[in-house]
Design a protein around this motif. Structure first.
Motif, PDB file in Angstrom:
ATOM      1  N   THR A  75       5.562  -5.857  10.022  1.00 20.22           N
ATOM      2  CA  THR A  75       7.018  -5.717   9.962  1.00 20.22           C
ATOM      3  C   THR A  75       7.665  -6.603  11.019  1.00 20.22           C
TER       4      THR A  75
ATOM      5  N   GLY B 121      -1.023   2.257  10.227  1.00 22.77           N
ATOM      6  CA  GLY B 121       0.313   2.283  10.807  1.00 22.77           C
ATOM      7  C   GLY B 121       0.536   1.149  11.780  1.00 22.77           C
ATOM      8  N   SER B 122      -0.486   0.829  12.571  1.00 22.76           N
ATOM      9  CA  SER B 122      -0.374  -0.279  13.527  1.00 22.76           C
ATOM     10  C   SER B 122      -0.250  -1.610  12.804  1.00 22.76           C
ATOM     11  N   LEU B 123      -1.021  -1.785  11.746  1.00 17.65           N
ATOM     12  CA  LEU B 123      -0.925  -3.024  10.972  1.00 17.65           C
ATOM     13  C   LEU B 123       0.466  -3.151  10.370  1.00 17.65           C
ATOM     14  N   LYS B 124       0.980  -2.089   9.784  1.00 12.76           N
ATOM     15  CA  LYS B 124       2.318  -2.131   9.192  1.00 12.76           C
ATOM     16  C   LYS B 124       3.363  -2.493  10.246  1.00 12.76           C
ATOM     17  N   LYS B 125       3.248  -1.925  11.439  1.00 13.52           N
ATOM     18  CA  LYS B 125       4.192  -2.212  12.520  1.00 13.52           C
ATOM     19  C   LYS B 125       4.134  -3.693  12.906  1.00 13.52           C
ATOM     20  N   LEU B 126       2.924  -4.226  13.047  1.00 12.89           N
ATOM     21  CA  LEU B 126       2.771  -5.644  13.393  1.00 12.89           C
ATOM     22  C   LEU B 126       3.337  -6.548  12.302  1.00 12.89           C
TER      23      LEU B 126
ATOM     24  N   MET C 298      -8.111  -0.838  13.990  1.00 13.75           N
ATOM     25  CA  MET C 298      -6.662  -0.776  13.957  1.00 13.75           C
ATOM     26  C   MET C 298      -6.254   0.156  12.817  1.00 13.75           C
ATOM     27  N   SER C 299      -5.321   1.037  13.077  1.00 12.83           N
ATOM     28  CA  SER C 299      -4.864   1.955  12.047  1.00 12.83           C
ATOM     29  C   SER C 299      -3.908   1.251  11.094  1.00 12.83           C
TER      30      SER C 299
END
Length: 169
Positions: free
Chosen positions: A11, A4-9, A1-2
């Motif tokens: 958030t 950016g994907s972790l940050k999106k999740l 998982m990138s």
């Protein structure tokens, strides 16, 4: 998982914000945090994570008891107070209404939704935060509880950046 994907999740999860307070050898400490979770039902356990950059982290190394104060949507000023200053530079408890708590803990009078905890273990996996696993000694809450969310505090500048941690891995 990138990243950016972790940050999106994360958030989207939008965790509730809390203030942790503690005392060790007469030294009080407290900070704003969003990393926390119930971790056991029977027995009742709770975990929270402290940034190694914070004064509260250094005091917590000597502390046995903690209070977690669950902030409401009306507590943004309190979040700013405990989240943007360093306990190294200022007494965060000055001017804050306190109640004497169990085990000598400073309890924030404005926050009746809280847990009093006893530390069981501290896990340091080498990241910028440590996990404190605790036993719930008491839980308090009354009235309607609408939590203050991370998304409402994201604009606050922390008292320390995570890169300022006291102990580097």
């Amino acid at each position: 998982m990138s990243g950016g994907s972790l940050k999106k999740l994360m958030t989207a999860v939008d965790p509730a914000m809390i203030v942790v307070t503690t005392i060790a050898e007469g030294e009080r400490a407290g900070c704003l945090l969003g990393f926390h979770s119930q971790s056991g039902i029977s027995p009742q356990h709770y975990c929270f994570w402290l940034s190694k950059a914070n004064h509260t982290y250094r005091v917590s190394l000597r502390a046995r008891y903690f209070a977690l104060h669950f902030l409401t949507s009306q507590d943004l000023a309190l979040a700013e107070h405990f989240g943007t200053q360093s306990g190294e530079d200022t007494d965060k408890f000055s001017g804050v209404d306190l109640d004497p708590g169990e085990k000598g803990l400073p309890l924030l009078r404005a926050c009746p939704h809280r847990l009093v905890l006893e530390r069981l273990t501290l896990l340091d996996d080498g990241s910028d935060h440590v996990c404190l696993s605790t036993r719930v000694l008491s839980a308090h809450g009354s009235g309607i509880f609408e939590p203050l969310r991370f998304s409402e505090t994201v604009h606050l500048d922390p008292g320390h950046a995570s890169e300022e941690r006291a102990i580097q891995p």
